[in-house]
Write an enzyme that holds these catalytic residues in place. Structure first.
Site, short mmCIF file in Angstrom:
data_model
loop_
_atom_site.label_atom_id
_atom_site.label_comp_id
_atom_site.label_asym_id
_atom_site.label_seq_id
_atom_site.Cartn_x
_atom_site.Cartn_y
_atom_site.Cartn_z
N TYR A 72 30.07 28.84 -2.87
CA TYR A 72 29.48 29.71 -1.85
C TYR A 72 30.57 30.46 -1.07
CZ TYR A 72 24.74 27.62 -2.14
OH TYR A 72 23.50 27.22 -2.55
N GLY A 73 31.77 29.90 -1.05
CA GLY A 73 32.83 30.42 -0.18
C GLY A 73 33.25 31.85 -0.45
N CYS A 130 27.49 21.30 3.21
CA CYS A 130 28.35 22.37 2.74
C CYS A 130 28.89 23.09 3.96
CB CYS A 130 27.53 23.33 1.87
SG CYS A 130 28.39 24.84 1.37
N THR A 166 30.54 25.90 4.16
CA THR A 166 30.29 27.34 4.10
C THR A 166 28.86 27.66 4.50
OG1 THR A 166 31.94 27.57 2.33
CG2 THR A 166 30.40 29.38 2.63
N CYS A 193 35.85 21.37 3.44
CA CYS A 193 34.87 21.61 2.37
C CYS A 193 34.44 20.26 1.84
CB CYS A 193 35.50 22.44 1.25
SG CYS A 193 34.47 22.60 -0.23
#
Length: 259
Positions: free
Chosen positions: A44-45, A75, A77, A184
């Site tokens: 997703y980053g 998560c 992000t 993360c």
């Protein structure tokens, strides 16, 4: 408060959030958990805020259809980019995960700490709002380019992983950090590799235990605990489940879904 046997929902952009799930399951073994690994869309980053919000809403609706009583956004992000929108839209408690900057800053003797995180987390407004509180500490930020992809591919102990980590961590070591914050949920699986590179005096901090304790608090205050003697976990993934099965030591039910 009455008991509530509905499951706890957990989602991540892949397998990394299982590091959070393990802490929750350890602290609350009688709670049923449903874990959704959106590995097809990992990482997703590197996505836009709008894409991250849309994926997070899709994941949330999947878990709400499973009657989840609370949702853990496992998560960094997704938390830093979407949790405000999720809380506005859905009538269920959300627990997010953010880099554990506060304990690192409060314990640092050099007043220099390092943060290894995704681009999406480090560029987010929520992350920048958090770091602004700590003007007296030098915070060295490093994007972990390629780390999530390698973990998702089963390359935790690969030579490529060791090379990437060394390139990211060496400047932090030279800058005299004494705490490394893992920003993360995939990264706790790299701790054995990271320890081979860091001097022994540098402490590593991740958010797993704090998230588990917050989950327990929300169950106590808002949703109610399960009355079951043992909670069975179920894991869903939308890609090949081989790496996820290995991370979980082939102990649990895994279902591949088209999602």
């Amino acid at each position: 408060m009455n008991s509530n046997n509905n499951p706890i929902g957990i989602f991540d952009s892949g397998i990394g959030g299982t590091s959070i799930w393990k802490e929750i399951h350890h602290l609350l073994p009688n709670e049923k958990t449903i874990y959704l690994a959106d590995s097809k869309n990992a990482p997703y980053g590197q996505k836009s805020k709008e894409e991250i919000i849309a994926l997070s809403m899709k994941n949330t609706e999947f878990l709400l259809n499973m009657k989840c009583k609370l949702i853990v956004v496992a998560c960094n992000t997704a938390t830093t980019n979407a949790i405000e929108e999720l809380r506005e839209k859905y009538d269920v408690p959300f627990i997010g995960i953010e880099p554990a900057i506060k304990p690192a800053v409060s314990h640092s003797k050099t007043q220099i700490i390092g943060i290894l995180a995704t681009q999406g987390t480090l560029n987010s407004a929520l992350f920048n709002k958090t770091t602004e509180k700590y003007q007296d500490t030098k915070i060295i930020e490093q994007i972990g380019h390629g780390l999530v992809q390698l973990i998702e591919q089963g390359g935790i102990n690969s030579p490529e992983m060791a090379k990437l980590l060394r390139s990211y961590l060496t400047p932090m070591i030279e800058a005299n950090i004494d705490y490394l914050v893992l920003g993360c949920s995939h990264y706790p699986y790299l701790i054995p590799q990271i320890k081979k590179i860091l001097p022994t005096h540098i402490q590593i901090i991740d958010s797993g235990e704090a998230v588990a304790k917050q989950t327990q608090k929300i169950l106590r205050e808002k949703t109610g605990f399960s009355s079951a003697e043992k909670g069975e976990p179920i894991f869903y993934t939308n890609t090949d489940s081989k790496v996820l099965a290995e991370i979980l030591e082939n102990k649990y039910t895994l279902e591949k879904i088209d999602f």
